[in-house]
Design a protein around this motif. Sequence first.
Motif, short mmCIF file in Angstrom:
data_model
loop_
_atom_site.label_atom_id
_atom_site.label_comp_id
_atom_site.label_asym_id
_atom_site.label_seq_id
_atom_site.Cartn_x
_atom_site.Cartn_y
_atom_site.Cartn_z
N GLU A 370 0.82 -1.22 0.00
CA GLU A 370 0.00 0.00 0.00
C GLU A 370 0.85 1.27 0.00
O GLU A 370 0.54 2.23 -0.71
CB GLU A 370 -0.92 -0.01 1.22
N PHE A 371 1.93 1.28 0.81
CA PHE A 371 2.76 2.49 0.90
C PHE A 371 3.36 2.85 -0.44
O PHE A 371 3.66 4.02 -0.72
CB PHE A 371 3.87 2.29 1.94
N TYR A 372 3.56 1.84 -1.27
CA TYR A 372 4.16 2.06 -2.59
C TYR A 372 3.10 2.01 -3.69
O TYR A 372 3.33 1.52 -4.80
CB TYR A 372 5.28 1.04 -2.83
N GLY A 373 1.94 2.55 -3.38
CA GLY A 373 0.88 2.68 -4.36
C GLY A 373 0.34 1.35 -4.86
O GLY A 373 -0.20 1.29 -5.97
N GLY A 374 0.52 0.31 -4.05
CA GLY A 374 0.04 -1.00 -4.45
C GLY A 374 1.00 -1.74 -5.37
O GLY A 374 0.68 -2.85 -5.84
N GLN A 375 2.18 -1.21 -5.60
CA GLN A 375 3.16 -1.88 -6.47
C GLN A 375 3.69 -3.15 -5.80
O GLN A 375 3.91 -3.18 -4.58
CB GLN A 375 4.34 -0.94 -6.77
N GLU A 376 3.93 -4.16 -6.59
CA GLU A 376 4.52 -5.40 -6.09
C GLU A 376 6.04 -5.20 -6.05
O GLU A 376 6.78 -5.71 -6.89
CB GLU A 376 4.12 -6.58 -6.96
N ILE A 377 6.49 -4.44 -5.06
CA ILE A 377 7.89 -4.01 -5.04
C ILE A 377 8.88 -5.15 -4.84
O ILE A 377 10.04 -5.07 -5.27
CB ILE A 377 8.13 -2.93 -3.97
N TYR A 378 8.45 -6.22 -4.16
CA TYR A 378 9.40 -7.29 -3.89
C TYR A 378 9.77 -8.08 -5.14
O TYR A 378 10.79 -8.77 -5.16
CB TYR A 378 8.87 -8.20 -2.77
N ASP A 379 8.97 -7.95 -6.19
CA ASP A 379 9.38 -8.54 -7.46
C ASP A 379 10.62 -7.83 -8.01
O ASP A 379 11.50 -8.45 -8.60
CB ASP A 379 8.24 -8.44 -8.48
N VAL A 380 10.67 -6.50 -7.79
CA VAL A 380 11.84 -5.72 -8.24
C VAL A 380 13.08 -6.17 -7.48
O VAL A 380 14.16 -6.37 -8.06
CB VAL A 380 11.59 -4.22 -8.04
N PHE A 381 12.93 -6.36 -6.16
CA PHE A 381 14.09 -6.75 -5.36
C PHE A 381 14.51 -8.19 -5.62
O PHE A 381 15.70 -8.53 -5.55
CB PHE A 381 13.80 -6.51 -3.88
N ALA A 382 13.53 -9.05 -5.93
CA ALA A 382 13.88 -10.44 -6.26
C ALA A 382 14.73 -10.47 -7.53
O ALA A 382 15.71 -11.22 -7.62
CB ALA A 382 12.61 -11.27 -6.44
N GLU A 383 14.36 -9.64 -8.50
CA GLU A 383 15.16 -9.58 -9.73
C GLU A 383 16.53 -8.99 -9.44
O GLU A 383 17.54 -9.45 -9.97
CB GLU A 383 14.43 -8.74 -10.78
N ALA A 384 16.57 -7.96 -8.58
CA ALA A 384 17.86 -7.36 -8.23
C ALA A 384 18.76 -8.39 -7.55
O ALA A 384 19.97 -8.46 -7.85
CB ALA A 384 17.63 -6.16 -7.30
N SER A 385 18.19 -9.18 -6.66
CA SER A 385 18.98 -10.19 -5.96
C SER A 385 19.65 -11.14 -6.93
O SER A 385 20.80 -11.56 -6.74
CB SER A 385 18.08 -10.97 -4.98
N ALA A 386 18.92 -11.49 -7.99
CA ALA A 386 19.48 -12.40 -9.00
C ALA A 386 20.56 -11.74 -9.83
O ALA A 386 21.33 -12.43 -10.51
CB ALA A 386 18.35 -12.90 -9.90
#
Length: 443
Positions: A370-386
């Motif tokens: 919710e704080f990030y406008g409903g964005q699925e932000i952890y998908d971004v970080f999962a890709e970054a981790s890879a």
Amino acid sequence: MRAHYGKVTAAFAISALALTGCSAGGDSTDAGAEAAACEASEGPVELTFTTWVPGMDQVVELWNEENPDIQVTVQTGPNGNSGTYQNFFNQIQAGNAPDLGQIEYDALPNFRVQDGLENIAECENVAGSADQFVDWTWGQVTFGEEGSVYAIPQDSGPMAMYYRADLFEEAGIEVPTTWEEYAAAAEQIKAEGAYITNFPKTDVNWFAGMVWQNGGQWFANDGESWDVNLTTPESEEVATYWQDLLSEDLVSTLPSFSDEWNASFNEGEQWTWVSAVWGATTLSDGAPDTAGKWAVAPMPQWEADTQNAGNWGGSSTAVLKGSEHPAEAAQFALWLNTDPEALALANELGGLYPAAKSAADLDAFAGGVEFYGGQEIYDVFAEASANVDPNFTWGPTMTQTYTDVSDGFGAAIGGSGTLMDALADGQQKTIDALKAQSIPVNE
């Protein structure tokens, strides 16, 4: 000292740290041969675990309920460099260290060379658990040494860019995807009366994450001794970039994580923060008035159409030297960092972003925030981790290196010298510190 070196391989790092351990400890032999038999203890076992993660006592309650014969007592302490690490070293020397301790990846080499870790490679299921963790985090706890595991990965800090989506849109400024675009946006945002971000002079590990993204290395080994090179071309490119932004007053220089720093986010004075996954809650806690206005994108790239990411932070659960129950301690460390219920609770109470690959399946990381406008932000970080380079190597005196470089960064911000001067000075002082500890170093 070598003027430049490229990426080291994991295998290369093996002998480096093993060798350094020999030199520092004086009685170490082949790393693989150090692994204890790791036989289970007879009868009930009581373990102690020191950590600074909030709510860890509640996570451990889950283990204690299910394992009446292996009870774990949680001891809390300050963040590692704020006192816990020194306590560990003192306790190890005195023979009364806790069985397990939380240790960040950048501090592990120091414990390794000072012979402060149990090699738990022979403990049940430990060596075979490698594929359960993000590859680069497993390399951090094994140092690439064959037959060696010195801790279990706990969490990580893949980096991305938090940005004020509303402000970028209102100002008609494109969200930057490259560092060149980021500098251009900084000028436009300054014209709007704000800053694109803050340069954190004391967060040298943040700066290291920038160098990491750029393919740089600060430490390596030729098989016999350490190379220290904080002034590689990759480091110089990062330092010069941020020096230019500082010199042109395009970034602020507030103390990180201070009330003033939080207020600058809350009041729209900072439009981006290139930070780690754990920063998601830092922002939401520190800038509650901006709920729904932030979004997350990959880190800007040095070259368009690339996907490199850095890492800032992350820690492990280590079995400390002298534990009388390494087998049971290793069992607990594995459970703590792979059990779905434990991982979910550690994230909920402590904000940990697990190093276990299975974390991608947790509800906590699914769906919009919710704080990030409903964005699925952890998908971004999962890709970054890879996309984090798995071969980055920390040196054995990082606390001292951080302090020396931070002092230089502060001087540069004050107009005395440059960021590159700070790195060069930090490099020489790091070499001096290694030599003072009789750790072999190339010059």
